[in-house]
Design an enzyme around this catalytic site. Structure first.
Site, PDB file in Angstrom:
ATOM      1  N   THR A  32     -48.951  -7.038 -16.417  1.00  0.00           N
ATOM      2  CA  THR A  32     -47.901  -8.320 -16.448  1.00  0.00           C
ATOM      3  C   THR A  32     -46.634  -7.786 -16.657  1.00  0.00           C
ATOM      4  O   THR A  32     -45.796  -8.205 -15.579  1.00  0.00           O
ATOM      5  CB  THR A  32     -48.364  -9.396 -17.360  1.00  0.00           C
ATOM      6  OG1 THR A  32     -49.508  -9.827 -17.155  1.00  0.00           O
ATOM      7  CG2 THR A  32     -47.174 -10.476 -17.214  1.00  0.00           C
ATOM      8  N   GLN A  81     -51.387 -13.033 -18.588  1.00  0.00           N
ATOM      9  CA  GLN A  81     -51.979 -12.133 -19.661  1.00  0.00           C
ATOM     10  C   GLN A  81     -52.744 -10.921 -19.575  1.00  0.00           C
ATOM     11  O   GLN A  81     -53.567 -10.476 -20.043  1.00  0.00           O
ATOM     12  CB  GLN A  81     -52.903 -13.194 -20.492  1.00  0.00           C
ATOM     13  CG  GLN A  81     -52.096 -14.449 -21.082  1.00  0.00           C
ATOM     14  CD  GLN A  81     -53.266 -15.525 -21.544  1.00  0.00           C
ATOM     15  OE1 GLN A  81     -54.456 -15.238 -21.782  1.00  0.00           O
ATOM     16  NE2 GLN A  81     -52.641 -16.750 -22.079  1.00  0.00           N
ATOM     17  N   CYS A  82     -52.270 -10.346 -18.614  1.00  0.00           N
ATOM     18  CA  CYS A  82     -52.750  -8.918 -18.018  1.00  0.00           C
ATOM     19  C   CYS A  82     -51.867  -7.807 -18.514  1.00  0.00           C
ATOM     20  O   CYS A  82     -50.681  -7.832 -18.918  1.00  0.00           O
ATOM     21  CB  CYS A  82     -52.763  -9.153 -16.371  1.00  0.00           C
ATOM     22  SG  CYS A  82     -53.311  -7.459 -15.652  1.00  0.00           S
ATOM     23  N   GLY A  83     -52.662  -6.618 -18.790  1.00  0.00           N
ATOM     24  CA  GLY A  83     -52.005  -5.447 -19.055  1.00  0.00           C
ATOM     25  C   GLY A  83     -50.964  -4.945 -18.051  1.00  0.00           C
ATOM     26  O   GLY A  83     -49.956  -4.310 -18.524  1.00  0.00           O
TER      27      GLY A  83
END
Length: 171
Positions: free
Chosen positions: A47, A43-45
């Site tokens: 990813t 859920q990371c920018g």
């Protein structure tokens, strides 16, 4: 864990880690392979770009000796909250990841996985050894030596030249 607890490990190949399905994996099976070890999050920018490029890099160089070892980590913004099964489903379905996904680990602090303590002590960061975010990358040569560390914002594609060099590929 290193094989011999009395001696400091000298190589990534001395560690045994657990994969996302709960199996112990002796990293000595990767002797002779170039490794890209990455702490991942769903859920990371970063990813989408990282998983996409890691998959492309893996598809291109897997047969030539590259292995990517992905270690899910929830220490940065709680961006990997799912179970190991959910992480596998996400990486393998959405990004067609065929490289190994390991058990969720801590990469910093007193509970940091031994493999990450070794990686950090081998190649410290610009502002200290601790990892600053998801998708910090460590490049390991065929003998298990950590040769480089890349920031989370360094794209997997941009380190392709370093991978090729370690694989012995010209051009």
């Amino acid at each position: 864990m290193a094989s011999d607890s009395s001696a400091q490990p000298k190589s990534v190949h001395e560690f045994v880690v657990r994969d996302a399905r709960g199996n112990d994996v002796d990293l000595s099976i990767y002797k002779g392979k170039v490794l890209l070890i990455v702490n991942v999050a769903s859920q990371c920018g970063l990813t989408n770009s990282n998983y996409t490029e890691m998959t492309e890099l893996y598809e291109k160089y897997r047969e030539l000796g590259l292995e990517i070892l992905a270690f899910p980590c929830n220490q940065f913004g709680n961006q990997e909250p799912g179970s190991n099964e959910e992480v596998l489903e996400f990486a393998c379905t959405r990004f067609k990841a065929e490289y190994p996904i390991f058990d969720k680990v801590d990469v910093n602090g007193s509970n940091a996985a031994p493999i990450y303590k070794f990686l950090k002590s081998s190649k410290g960061g610009l502002f200290g050894d601790g990892l600053k975010w998801n998708f910090t990358k460590f490049l390991v040569d065929k003998d298990g030596n950590v040769v480089d560390r890349y920031a989370p914002t360094t794209s997997p594609k941009s380190i392709e030249k370093d991978v090729k060099k370690l694989l012995g590929i010209q051009k």
